[in-house]
Design an enzyme around this catalytic site. Structure first.
Site, short mmCIF file in Angstrom:
data_model
loop_
_atom_site.label_atom_id
_atom_site.label_comp_id
_atom_site.label_asym_id
_atom_site.label_seq_id
_atom_site.Cartn_x
_atom_site.Cartn_y
_atom_site.Cartn_z
N HIS A 10 43.42 40.79 42.04
CA HIS A 10 42.35 41.68 42.42
C HIS A 10 40.59 41.59 43.04
CE1 HIS A 10 43.21 44.35 38.45
NE2 HIS A 10 44.05 43.90 38.51
N GLY A 84 31.54 31.04 44.52
CA GLY A 84 31.69 32.32 45.45
C GLY A 84 30.07 33.08 45.76
#
Length: 296
Positions: A10, A84
């Site tokens: 994903h 991230g």
């Protein structure tokens, strides 16, 4: 999750990835945007993870961010090596809904996904992608952002009408009661709100002292667990509405009710009640009348 070691199909830009702030009840989308900015500032200040703002009132969409067309609004340009970045934004409620498509090739599944998308003239409020999961499983992954027009059951009905062979269904995150199907059992938004009321009231009662309040705190903790796991059948939704509506007088008697908990309990009960079909309302007229009196 450490992105340096994580693998998945994903799209994502971070370990937490997306933190949506969603209006429910009388809350406005503009108020949610203010909360989103506060949350984003906390994430950057406390955790030093870059933040993208997306959604209502913002320059970027999630698609822009994931395609690399945006720079972080806080921090950056380099992302955190392990975490991230986090996308924080205000948006209306949606349902993230996945369906496995056994006996379907990737190419066939992509044709199905393309035909379902609103952008291609398909169902209103449907975004759809296809992913190949480990073991060769094919997943149709959808965001349903007009749940009043295209809830999960409507999508399933359309797929069956087209003769698509369907496998397991999955709701990711929470689902408004009005759109809930079997896959949403245990993930119903309003039931989780009611569970939060019971949990907080139980915590306060348990800390207030005395055997009676301690016992009440334990019962409310169990009620919170039960509401969080509420199923999606009409009978369960009605019972859930009744149980949420019963929380304020219980908490008031225990000296644990405040305005916020009362509003949350009312919102939960009202949302569950509004998800009941006309047939259910007619079948349980006496219970509906009692519930409506309690809700005012």
């Amino acid at each position: 999750i450490d992105l340096r070691k994580h693998a998945g199909v994903h799209p994502r830009v971070g370990a937490a990835d997306v933190v949506p702030i969603v209006p429910i009840g009388a809350t406005t989308i503009d108020a949610c945007r203010e909360v989103a900015h506060e949350v984003g500032r906390r994430i950057w200040t406390d955790l030093h993870i870059p933040v993208f703002f997306y959604g209502h009132g913002e320059e970027w969409t999630l698609a822009d961010i994931r395609a690399g067309r945006a720079q972080p609004d806080l921090g950056g340009p380099d992302l955190h090596p392990a975490a991230g970045a986090v996308c924080v934004g205000a948006r209306p409620p949606l349902v993230a809904f996945n369906v496995l498509l056994p006996d379907t090739t990737v190419a066939e599944a992509r044709r199905v996904a393309r035909s379902l998308r609103e952008s291609a003239g398909g169902l209103r409020g449907v975004q759809a992608l296809v992913f190949e999961l480990p073991g060769g499983r094919i997943q149709l992954s959808m965001n349903l952002f007009r749940v009043d027009e295209s809830p999960p059951d409507s999508v399933i009905e359309e797929l069956r009408h087209r003769g698509v062979h369907l496998g397991d269904q999955q709701v990711v995150g929470l689902c408004p009661a009005v759109a809930a199907n079997d896959a949403a059992s245990g993930r119903i938004l309003e039931a989780r709100v009611g569970a939060a009321v019971a949990r907080e009231g139980g915590r306060g009662a348990g800390q207030a002292g005395g055997d009676e309040l301690a016992a009440l705190g334990q019962r409310l903790a169990k009620e919170a667990e039960s509401l969080a796991a509420l199923g999606s059948s009409q009978e369960e939704l009605l019972a859930g509405a009744e149980r949420c509506a019963a929380l304020p007088p219980v908490l008031q008697a225990a000296g644990q009710l405040d305005g916020e908990l009362q509003s949350m309990a009312h919102l939960a009960a009202r949302g569950l009640r509004d998800a009941l079909s006309e047939a259910t309302r007619l079948r349980y007229r006496a219970r509906m009348a009692a519930l409506d009196r309690r809700l005012g």
